[in-house]
Design a protein around this motif. Structure first.
Motif, mmCIF file in Angstrom:
data_model
loop_
_atom_site.group_PDB
_atom_site.id
_atom_site.type_symbol
_atom_site.label_atom_id
_atom_site.label_comp_id
_atom_site.label_asym_id
_atom_site.label_seq_id
_atom_site.Cartn_x
_atom_site.Cartn_y
_atom_site.Cartn_z
ATOM 1 N N GLY A 125 0.491 -1.330 0.341
ATOM 2 C CA GLY A 125 0.161 0.441 -0.014
ATOM 3 C C GLY A 125 1.130 1.117 -0.407
ATOM 4 N N LEU A 126 2.333 1.379 0.133
ATOM 5 C CA LEU A 126 2.915 2.469 0.602
ATOM 6 C C LEU A 126 3.060 2.883 -1.154
ATOM 7 N N ALA A 127 3.252 4.067 -1.377
ATOM 8 C CA ALA A 127 3.288 4.944 -2.375
ATOM 9 C C ALA A 127 4.773 5.447 -1.875
ATOM 10 N N ARG A 128 5.518 6.330 -1.576
ATOM 11 C CA ARG A 128 5.995 6.971 -1.609
ATOM 12 C C ARG A 128 6.352 7.194 -0.175
ATOM 13 N N MET A 129 8.088 7.501 0.250
ATOM 14 C CA MET A 129 8.054 7.724 1.649
ATOM 15 C C MET A 129 9.548 8.859 1.723
ATOM 16 N N THR A 130 9.525 9.423 2.331
ATOM 17 C CA THR A 130 10.619 10.265 2.181
ATOM 18 C C THR A 130 12.117 9.445 2.969
ATOM 19 N N GLU A 131 13.083 9.874 1.854
ATOM 20 C CA GLU A 131 14.586 9.424 2.488
ATOM 21 C C GLU A 131 15.086 9.549 3.439
ATOM 22 N N ASN A 132 15.481 8.132 3.390
ATOM 23 C CA ASN A 132 16.297 8.424 5.009
ATOM 24 C C ASN A 132 15.576 8.005 6.212
ATOM 25 N N THR A 133 14.399 7.871 6.234
ATOM 26 C CA THR A 133 13.679 7.866 7.656
ATOM 27 C C THR A 133 14.346 6.564 8.747
ATOM 28 N N PRO A 134 14.494 6.967 9.549
ATOM 29 C CA PRO A 134 14.974 5.843 10.087
ATOM 30 C C PRO A 134 13.611 4.814 10.565
ATOM 31 N N GLN A 135 14.038 3.893 11.382
ATOM 32 C CA GLN A 135 13.303 2.855 12.351
ATOM 33 C C GLN A 135 12.702 3.449 13.315
ATOM 34 N N TYR A 136 11.467 2.858 13.868
ATOM 35 C CA TYR A 136 10.553 3.898 14.733
ATOM 36 C C TYR A 136 10.457 5.343 14.765
ATOM 37 N N SER A 137 10.803 5.741 13.688
ATOM 38 C CA SER A 137 10.433 7.262 14.067
ATOM 39 C C SER A 137 8.808 7.090 13.819
ATOM 40 N N GLY A 138 8.714 8.990 13.876
ATOM 41 C CA GLY A 138 7.389 9.207 13.555
ATOM 42 C C GLY A 138 6.839 9.578 12.289
ATOM 43 N N VAL A 139 6.199 9.090 11.690
ATOM 44 C CA VAL A 139 5.660 9.692 10.247
ATOM 45 C C VAL A 139 3.754 9.921 10.249
ATOM 46 N N VAL A 140 3.568 11.056 9.399
ATOM 47 C CA VAL A 140 2.254 11.749 9.078
ATOM 48 C C VAL A 140 2.213 10.764 7.690
ATOM 49 N N VAL A 141 1.318 10.820 8.007
ATOM 50 C CA VAL A 141 0.295 9.464 6.711
ATOM 51 C C VAL A 141 -0.561 9.840 5.390
ATOM 52 N N ASP A 146 -1.893 14.926 -1.350
ATOM 53 C CA ASP A 146 -1.544 15.314 -0.242
ATOM 54 C C ASP A 146 -2.645 15.850 0.463
ATOM 55 N N ILE A 147 -3.464 14.990 1.098
ATOM 56 C CA ILE A 147 -4.443 15.168 2.192
ATOM 57 C C ILE A 147 -4.063 14.382 3.694
ATOM 58 N N PRO A 148 -3.496 15.033 4.325
ATOM 59 C CA PRO A 148 -2.831 14.265 5.289
ATOM 60 C C PRO A 148 -4.199 13.248 5.854
ATOM 61 N N LEU A 149 -3.111 11.675 6.388
ATOM 62 C CA LEU A 149 -4.796 11.004 7.162
ATOM 63 C C LEU A 149 -4.036 10.774 8.259
ATOM 64 N N GLY A 150 -2.820 10.856 8.675
ATOM 65 C CA GLY A 150 -2.960 10.605 10.014
ATOM 66 C C GLY A 150 -1.670 10.005 9.812
ATOM 67 N N PHE A 151 -0.708 9.611 11.091
ATOM 68 C CA PHE A 151 0.315 9.619 11.596
ATOM 69 C C PHE A 151 0.426 8.096 12.458
ATOM 70 N N GLY A 152 1.658 7.837 12.537
ATOM 71 C CA GLY A 152 2.008 6.604 13.198
ATOM 72 C C GLY A 152 3.734 6.547 13.252
ATOM 73 N N VAL A 153 3.665 5.411 13.077
ATOM 74 C CA VAL A 153 5.606 4.878 13.200
ATOM 75 C C VAL A 153 5.567 4.219 12.430
ATOM 76 N N ALA A 154 7.072 4.596 11.876
ATOM 77 C CA ALA A 154 7.647 4.177 10.969
ATOM 78 C C ALA A 154 8.160 2.428 11.106
ATOM 79 N N ALA A 155 7.369 1.147 10.974
ATOM 80 C CA ALA A 155 7.806 0.028 11.399
ATOM 81 C C ALA A 155 9.520 -0.261 10.824
ATOM 82 N N GLN A 156 9.552 -0.141 10.015
ATOM 83 C CA GLN A 156 10.915 -0.244 8.728
ATOM 84 C C GLN A 156 11.210 0.990 8.435
ATOM 85 N N SER A 157 13.017 1.143 8.042
ATOM 86 C CA SER A 157 13.694 2.021 7.845
ATOM 87 C C SER A 157 13.314 1.995 5.980
#
Length: 178
Positions: A125-141, A146-157
């Motif tokens: 379900g992933l389309a794009r991801m910010t480069e160099n996102t570390p594992q367990y960092s907070g991300v906005v989905v 470009d409509i913000p849907l929510g937020f979560g934690v990156a399970a993988q880098s």
């Protein structure tokens, strides 16, 4: 003969401020300072009952003229402190998290509803991801538009996501607008 306890709007203590800034910095990095010293006017954080509100200083001064028992909330509720002292972000903070987000994830249109129903974002379900996102960092989905849907934690880098199988979790769901 009913007795009510009224909660006073007050500034955060040092420990509360530190806890709030640590949680916010997981999602927006060093932009916490930009969030307070905005171009239009200064903003501040205030605590009413265990909830933290993000308020412009002009609105805060106006709210001080309201009687304590009449004031329920003022500004935007960013989240609340739990009984154990941890800070939990609410979905109402999404508008500000999305403005200053350090790491972002865009989901495919086919996965938007799945995320909004409370499911994690998978690699398929992933389309794009910010480069160099570390594992367990907070991300906005975000949706692809470009409509913000929510937020979560990156399970993988970001690097690990490229070799992940399609059913592997990329973002662990925390909150959404659905």
């Amino acid at each position: 003969n009913q007795s009510l306890y009224y909660y006073k709007m007050r500034p955060l203590t040092e420990d509360e401020t530190r806890t709030l800034f640590v949680k916010l910095s997981e999602y927006i990095g060093k932009s916490v300072e930009r969030m307070i010293n905005r171009g239009d006017e200064r903003h501040c954080f205030r605590l009413i009952k265990d909830r933290v509100y993000y308020i412009s200083e002009a609105l805060m001064k106006a709210a001080n003229s309201v009687k304590r028992e009449d004031l329920l909330a003022v500004g935007v509720c960013l989240g609340k402190f739990s009984k154990s002292g941890k800070f939990r972000l609410h979905i109402t903070a999404l508008e500000y998290l999305s403005q200053y987000a350090k790491y972002k994830v865009w989901v495919k249109p086919s996965s938007e509803m799945s995320f909004l129903y409370g499911n994690h974002v998978t690699k398929s379900g992933l389309a794009r991801m910010t480069e160099n996102t570390p594992q367990y960092s907070g991300v906005v989905v975000y949706s692809m538009s470009d409509i913000p849907l929510g937020f979560g934690v990156a399970a993988q880098s970001t690097e690990h996501c490229q070799t992940l199988d399609p059913s592997g979790n990329v973002v662990l769901h925390q909150s959404d607008i659905g």
